[in-house]
Design a protein around this motif. Structure first.
Motif, short mmCIF file in Angstrom:
data_model
loop_
_atom_site.label_atom_id
_atom_site.label_comp_id
_atom_site.label_asym_id
_atom_site.label_seq_id
_atom_site.Cartn_x
_atom_site.Cartn_y
_atom_site.Cartn_z
N MET A 1 83.80 -2.48 -115.87
CA MET A 1 83.40 -2.00 -116.59
C MET A 1 82.36 -2.77 -117.08
N PRO A 2 80.78 -2.32 -116.30
CA PRO A 2 79.81 -2.68 -116.50
C PRO A 2 79.13 -4.43 -117.83
N GLN A 3 78.75 -5.17 -117.06
CA GLN A 3 78.74 -6.22 -118.12
C GLN A 3 77.12 -6.84 -117.83
N LEU A 22 72.40 -4.17 -130.74
CA LEU A 22 73.65 -3.38 -129.50
C LEU A 22 75.06 -3.03 -130.00
N ALA A 23 75.69 -2.85 -131.32
CA ALA A 23 76.72 -2.68 -131.73
C ALA A 23 76.96 -1.47 -132.11
N SER A 24 75.42 -0.53 -132.16
CA SER A 24 75.49 0.27 -133.01
C SER A 24 74.73 1.69 -132.20
N ILE A 25 75.13 1.52 -130.61
CA ILE A 25 74.83 1.71 -129.54
C ILE A 25 75.65 2.45 -128.87
N ASP A 26 75.81 4.01 -128.76
CA ASP A 26 77.02 4.51 -128.47
C ASP A 26 77.59 3.85 -126.97
N GLY A 27 78.30 3.60 -126.66
CA GLY A 27 78.77 3.63 -125.15
C GLY A 27 78.92 2.12 -124.96
N ILE A 28 79.09 0.66 -125.76
CA ILE A 28 78.87 -0.23 -125.68
C ILE A 28 80.42 -0.57 -126.25
N GLU A 29 81.54 -1.18 -125.85
CA GLU A 29 83.14 -1.51 -125.96
C GLU A 29 81.99 -2.99 -126.99
N HIS A 30 81.54 -4.30 -126.54
CA HIS A 30 81.77 -4.99 -126.84
C HIS A 30 80.21 -5.81 -126.96
N VAL A 31 79.97 -6.68 -128.24
CA VAL A 31 78.97 -7.87 -128.31
C VAL A 31 79.64 -9.22 -128.54
N GLU A 65 79.51 -5.88 -122.90
CA GLU A 65 80.21 -4.68 -122.47
C GLU A 65 79.96 -3.68 -122.43
N ALA A 66 79.96 -3.07 -121.55
CA ALA A 66 79.37 -1.01 -121.67
C ALA A 66 80.36 -0.67 -121.29
N ARG A 67 81.10 0.81 -121.12
CA ARG A 67 81.13 2.25 -120.73
C ARG A 67 80.57 2.08 -119.53
N LEU A 89 60.80 -12.87 -126.88
CA LEU A 89 61.54 -12.53 -125.27
C LEU A 89 62.69 -11.74 -124.89
N VAL A 90 63.26 -11.19 -123.94
CA VAL A 90 64.41 -11.17 -124.11
C VAL A 90 64.32 -10.94 -122.57
N GLU A 91 65.46 -11.78 -121.59
CA GLU A 91 65.43 -11.68 -120.58
C GLU A 91 67.26 -11.36 -119.73
N PHE A 92 67.28 -9.80 -119.44
CA PHE A 92 68.28 -9.68 -118.86
C PHE A 92 69.03 -9.73 -117.91
N GLU A 93 70.15 -10.10 -117.54
CA GLU A 93 70.97 -10.20 -116.20
C GLU A 93 72.46 -9.55 -116.77
N THR A 94 72.47 -8.39 -115.47
CA THR A 94 73.62 -7.86 -115.36
C THR A 94 74.62 -7.87 -114.39
N ASP A 95 75.81 -7.77 -114.16
CA ASP A 95 76.98 -8.98 -113.46
C ASP A 95 76.15 -8.14 -112.07
N GLU A 96 75.56 -7.48 -111.78
CA GLU A 96 75.46 -7.82 -110.34
C GLU A 96 74.17 -8.34 -109.69
N ASP A 97 73.60 -9.07 -110.79
CA ASP A 97 72.79 -10.36 -110.87
C ASP A 97 73.59 -11.79 -110.49
N TRP A 98 74.87 -11.86 -110.78
CA TRP A 98 75.67 -12.92 -111.24
C TRP A 98 76.38 -12.56 -109.57
N HIS A 99 76.43 -11.56 -109.08
CA HIS A 99 77.24 -11.80 -107.48
C HIS A 99 76.77 -11.56 -106.87
N ASP A 100 74.98 -11.53 -106.67
CA ASP A 100 74.35 -11.70 -105.56
C ASP A 100 73.59 -13.65 -105.45
#
Length: 101
Positions: A1-3, A22-31, A65-67, A89-100
C-alpha cells in the motif's frame, strides 16, 4: 500500500483543512498527523527566545496511506491546489524516497 508523508508549514487550521481534504479523497485508507520527532533547540532562557524568527508558523507532519499510486497522484494534485489557496508550504515525501536514502 503506497504511503505519502506531507510536511505542512502553516497554522493548525491550515493543517486541519488539508487533513480534512485528504480524508475526502477516494482511495485514501488512512490519514494521521504524526509527532515531529526532531527535537527543537528552543530554550526559554536563551538570549534568542521570543525573537520573530521563533514565532513563525508551525510545521505539521501528515502520514497518508493510499490504495494505489493513482490515489497518491490525486492527493498531490488536490493538496497542491489547496496549499496554493491557503498560502501555505507543503512538502511531499513518498515511501520510495525513504528507501532511496
Amino acid at each position: 500500500m503506497p504511503q505519502l508523508r506531507l510536511r505542512v508549514t502553516g497554522n493548525q487550521d491550515n493543517a486541519r483543512a488539508i487533513g480534512n481534504l485528504l480524508a475526502s479523497i477516494d482511495g485514501i485508507e488512512h490519514v494521521e498527523e504524526v509527532a515531529d520527532l526532531m527535537p527543537r533547540m528552543d530554550d526559554e532562557d536563551s538570549t534568542s527566545a521570543g525573537l520573530p524568527d521563533d514565532q513563525g508558523p508551525g510545521t505539521h507532519e501528515l502520514e497518508v496511506e493510499a490504495r494505489s499510486q493513482a490515489a497518491v497522484g490525486r492527493v498531490r494534485e488536490a493538496v497542491e491546489a489547496l496549499a496554493f489557496d491557503l498560502d501555505v508550504l507543503v512538502e511531499f515525501e513518498t515511501d520510495e524516497d525513504w528507501h532511496d536514502a
